[in-house]
Design an enzyme around this catalytic site. Structure first.
Site, PDB file in Angstrom:
ATOM      1  N   LYS A 153       0.834  -1.214   0.000  1.00  0.00           N
ATOM      2  CA  LYS A 153       0.000   0.000   0.000  1.00  0.00           C
ATOM      3  C   LYS A 153       0.869   1.265   0.000  1.00  0.00           C
ATOM      4  O   LYS A 153       0.636   2.188  -0.771  1.00  0.00           O
ATOM      5  CB  LYS A 153      -0.936   0.023   1.230  1.00  0.00           C
TER       6      LYS A 153
ATOM      7  N   ARG B  63      -9.207   0.923   9.559  1.00  0.00           N
ATOM      8  CA  ARG B  63      -8.790  -0.460   9.780  1.00  0.00           C
ATOM      9  C   ARG B  63      -9.831  -1.253  10.552  1.00  0.00           C
ATOM     10  O   ARG B  63      -9.640  -2.433  10.806  1.00  0.00           O
ATOM     11  CB  ARG B  63      -7.517  -0.441  10.603  1.00  0.00           C
TER      12      ARG B  63
ATOM     13  N   ARG C 112      11.639  -6.142   4.049  1.00  0.00           N
ATOM     14  CA  ARG C 112      11.495  -4.673   4.016  1.00  0.00           C
ATOM     15  C   ARG C 112      12.567  -4.018   4.898  1.00  0.00           C
ATOM     16  O   ARG C 112      12.824  -4.455   6.015  1.00  0.00           O
ATOM     17  CB  ARG C 112      10.122  -4.257   4.537  1.00  0.00           C
TER      18      ARG C 112
ATOM     19  N   ARG D 246      11.744  -2.593  10.631  1.00  0.00           N
ATOM     20  CA  ARG D 246      10.727  -2.160  11.598  1.00  0.00           C
ATOM     21  C   ARG D 246      10.573  -3.209  12.684  1.00  0.00           C
ATOM     22  O   ARG D 246      10.606  -4.400  12.414  1.00  0.00           O
ATOM     23  CB  ARG D 246       9.382  -1.958  10.872  1.00  0.00           C
TER      24      ARG D 246
ATOM     25  N   ARG E  12      -0.167  -9.648  13.083  1.00  0.00           N
ATOM     26  CA  ARG E  12      -0.741  -8.552  12.288  1.00  0.00           C
ATOM     27  C   ARG E  12      -1.669  -9.093  11.204  1.00  0.00           C
ATOM     28  O   ARG E  12      -2.709  -8.500  10.909  1.00  0.00           O
ATOM     29  CB  ARG E  12       0.380  -7.713  11.656  1.00  0.00           C
TER      30      ARG E  12
HETATM   31  P1  AP5 Z   1       4.879  -1.570   1.716  1.00  0.00           P
HETATM   32  O1  AP5 Z   1       4.551  -0.708   0.561  1.00  0.00           O
HETATM   33  O2  AP5 Z   1       5.668  -1.010   2.832  1.00  0.00           O
HETATM   34  O3  AP5 Z   1       3.570  -2.341   2.236  1.00  0.00           O
HETATM   35  P2  AP5 Z   1       2.339  -1.819   3.111  1.00  0.00           P
HETATM   36  O4  AP5 Z   1       1.121  -2.479   2.587  1.00  0.00           O
HETATM   37  O5  AP5 Z   1       2.360  -0.318   3.177  1.00  0.00           O
HETATM   38  O6  AP5 Z   1       2.745  -2.493   4.470  1.00  0.00           O
HETATM   39  P3  AP5 Z   1       2.735  -1.998   5.994  1.00  0.00           P
HETATM   40  O7  AP5 Z   1       3.348  -3.121   6.782  1.00  0.00           O
HETATM   41  O8  AP5 Z   1       3.387  -0.644   6.145  1.00  0.00           O
HETATM   42  O9  AP5 Z   1       1.272  -1.911   6.262  1.00  0.00           O
HETATM   43  P4  AP5 Z   1       0.617  -1.963   7.595  1.00  0.00           P
HETATM   44  O10 AP5 Z   1      -0.740  -1.602   7.151  1.00  0.00           O
HETATM   45  O11 AP5 Z   1       0.708  -3.173   8.421  1.00  0.00           O
HETATM   46  O12 AP5 Z   1       1.493  -0.953   8.480  1.00  0.00           O
HETATM   47  P5  AP5 Z   1       1.170   0.481   9.062  1.00  0.00           P
HETATM   48  O13 AP5 Z   1       2.397   1.245   9.061  1.00  0.00           O
HETATM   49  O14 AP5 Z   1      -0.061   1.031   8.414  1.00  0.00           O
HETATM   50  O15 AP5 Z   1       5.647  -2.863   1.092  1.00  0.00           O
HETATM   51  C1  AP5 Z   1       6.125  -3.887   1.937  1.00  0.00           C
HETATM   52  C2  AP5 Z   1       7.472  -4.394   1.371  1.00  0.00           C
HETATM   53  O16 AP5 Z   1       7.242  -4.981   0.084  1.00  0.00           O
HETATM   54  C3  AP5 Z   1       8.527  -3.299   1.157  1.00  0.00           C
HETATM   55  O17 AP5 Z   1       9.790  -3.853   1.389  1.00  0.00           O
HETATM   56  C4  AP5 Z   1       8.377  -2.955  -0.339  1.00  0.00           C
HETATM   57  O18 AP5 Z   1       9.604  -2.478  -0.855  1.00  0.00           O
HETATM   58  C5  AP5 Z   1       7.993  -4.308  -0.924  1.00  0.00           C
HETATM   59  N1  AP5 Z   1       7.104  -4.245  -2.089  1.00  0.00           N
HETATM   60  C6  AP5 Z   1       6.019  -3.448  -2.260  1.00  0.00           C
HETATM   61  N2  AP5 Z   1       5.423  -3.720  -3.430  1.00  0.00           N
HETATM   62  C7  AP5 Z   1       6.137  -4.728  -4.001  1.00  0.00           C
HETATM   63  C8  AP5 Z   1       6.014  -5.461  -5.223  1.00  0.00           C
HETATM   64  N3  AP5 Z   1       5.002  -5.201  -6.090  1.00  0.00           N
HETATM   65  N4  AP5 Z   1       6.928  -6.444  -5.466  1.00  0.00           N
HETATM   66  C9  AP5 Z   1       7.919  -6.713  -4.595  1.00  0.00           C
HETATM   67  N5  AP5 Z   1       8.103  -6.047  -3.449  1.00  0.00           N
HETATM   68  C10 AP5 Z   1       7.212  -5.069  -3.136  1.00  0.00           C
HETATM   69  O19 AP5 Z   1       0.719   0.100  10.566  1.00  0.00           O
HETATM   70  C11 AP5 Z   1       1.645  -0.360  11.520  1.00  0.00           C
HETATM   71  C12 AP5 Z   1       0.932  -0.500  12.862  1.00  0.00           C
HETATM   72  O20 AP5 Z   1       0.437   0.793  13.305  1.00  0.00           O
HETATM   73  C13 AP5 Z   1      -0.321  -1.390  12.864  1.00  0.00           C
HETATM   74  O21 AP5 Z   1       0.000  -2.761  13.034  1.00  0.00           O
HETATM   75  C14 AP5 Z   1      -1.107  -0.814  14.051  1.00  0.00           C
HETATM   76  O22 AP5 Z   1      -0.586  -1.257  15.278  1.00  0.00           O
HETATM   77  C15 AP5 Z   1      -0.830   0.677  13.946  1.00  0.00           C
HETATM   78  N6  AP5 Z   1      -1.845   1.350  13.105  1.00  0.00           N
HETATM   79  C16 AP5 Z   1      -1.623   1.980  11.921  1.00  0.00           C
HETATM   80  N7  AP5 Z   1      -2.770   2.463  11.429  1.00  0.00           N
HETATM   81  C17 AP5 Z   1      -3.743   2.122  12.318  1.00  0.00           C
HETATM   82  C18 AP5 Z   1      -5.149   2.315  12.350  1.00  0.00           C
HETATM   83  N8  AP5 Z   1      -5.793   2.945  11.349  1.00  0.00           N
HETATM   84  N9  AP5 Z   1      -5.833   1.824  13.399  1.00  0.00           N
HETATM   85  C19 AP5 Z   1      -5.217   1.184  14.415  1.00  0.00           C
HETATM   86  N10 AP5 Z   1      -3.878   0.959  14.451  1.00  0.00           N
HETATM   87  C20 AP5 Z   1      -3.153   1.427  13.403  1.00  0.00           C
END
Ligand code: AP5
Length: 214
Positions: free
Chosen positions: A13, A88, A127, A160, A171
């Site tokens: 994403k 979420r 990542r 991370r 997760r």
């Molecule tokens: P990346 O683009 O980083 O993936 P992502 O979907 O953004 O993954 P996240 O882990 O950041 O999502 P998340 O939703 O769990 O984390 P968030 O920070 O929101 O890509 C991942 C990897 O793949 C990278 O290495 C990239 O280079 C690679 N890649 C991408 N596309 C590719 C492709 N096509 N081919 C090959 N490689 C590829 O949340 C973290 C924590 O914060 C949560 O667990 C929760 O505790 C809290 N939190 C955040 N938002 C909320 C909310 N709204 N409500 C409650 N808690 C929340």
């Protein structure tokens, strides 16, 4: 354009949000990044969020909705944005609907990114993020030019805390239980567009552009 990017952790994403921002005059609003900034600043919210994020759970809805309300509707209000990682839970989605209704505003689309679980686990495990500018790399698919160093700012690349294997499993479980119900929620509102997130980041970006320009 007001978009939500929905999908499991690690599906790509954030990577696609950055590509959309490059193509359209848009800003990426990532609740994960906002929480990590609070943690880095050592605020009371950051301390609370740190514990919750490290165990792979979700931060309470009222805290997240407060952050989003401030970011979208207080002070300088963005007109084109991508919500990355929010909402979420059904509670958060309903809270967002209420905010839009109060401000006579609305969403344009919700993009749902889908990929097999093994691919997601591989993407998260490899990542690395810049400790300074937050740019995201993948050790194989998008490696930095120099090992451990950010191409953009020279910052140190780190893994991370919540990208460790035990936390990844938790997760994903939380995603299936608490976030997946949003698929039906937005399908009913005719806002949902599915994106096959397998393939290279550029392949996926092409599919996204087709949906957004179509
Ligand atoms: P990346 O683009 O980083 O993936 P992502 O979907 O953004 O993954 P996240 O882990 O950041 O999502 P998340 O939703 O769990 O984390 P968030 O920070 O929101 O890509 C991942 C990897 O793949 C990278 O290495 C990239 O280079 C690679 N890649 C991408 N596309 C590719 C492709 N096509 N081919 C090959 N490689 C590829 O949340 C973290 C924590 O914060 C949560 O667990 C929760 O505790 C809290 N939190 C955040 N938002 C909320 C909310 N709204 N409500 C409650 N808690 C929340």
């Amino acid at each position: 354009m007001k978009l939500i990017l929905l999908g499991p952790p690690g599906v790509g994403k954030g990577t696609q949000a950055q590509k959309i921002c490059e193509q359209f005059d848009s800003v990426q609003i990532s609740t994960g990044d906002m929480l990590r900034s609070e943690i880095a600043a050592g605020t009371a919210l950051g301390k609370k969020a740190d514990r919750i994020i490290s165990e792979g759970s979700l931060v309470p809805d009222d805290i997240i909705l407060g952050m989003i309300k401030n970011r979208l509707f207080v002070g300088e209000k963005p007109t084109n944005y991508i919500l990355d990682g929010f909402p979420r839970t059904i509670e958060q989605a309903k809270g967002l609907e209420k905010l839009y209704s109060d401000h006579h505003d609305s969403l344009d689309k919700v993009l749902l990114f889908e990929a097999p679980e093994e691919m997601i686990i591989d993407r998260i495990s490899a990542r690395r993020s810049c400790s300074n500018c937050k740019k995201v790399y993948h050790l194989v698919a998008m490696p930095p030019k120099k090992k451990g160093v950010c191409d953009s700012c020279g910052g140190k690349l780190v893994q991370r805390e919540d990208d460790k294997p035990e936390t990844i499993k938790k997760r994903l479980k939380v995603y299936h239980e608490q976030t997946e119900p949003l698929v039906d929620f937005y399908k009913k509102r005719q806002l949902l567009e599915k994106i096959d997130a397998t393939g290279t980041p550029e392949d996926v970006a092409k599919k996204v552009m087709t949906v957004l320009k179509g």
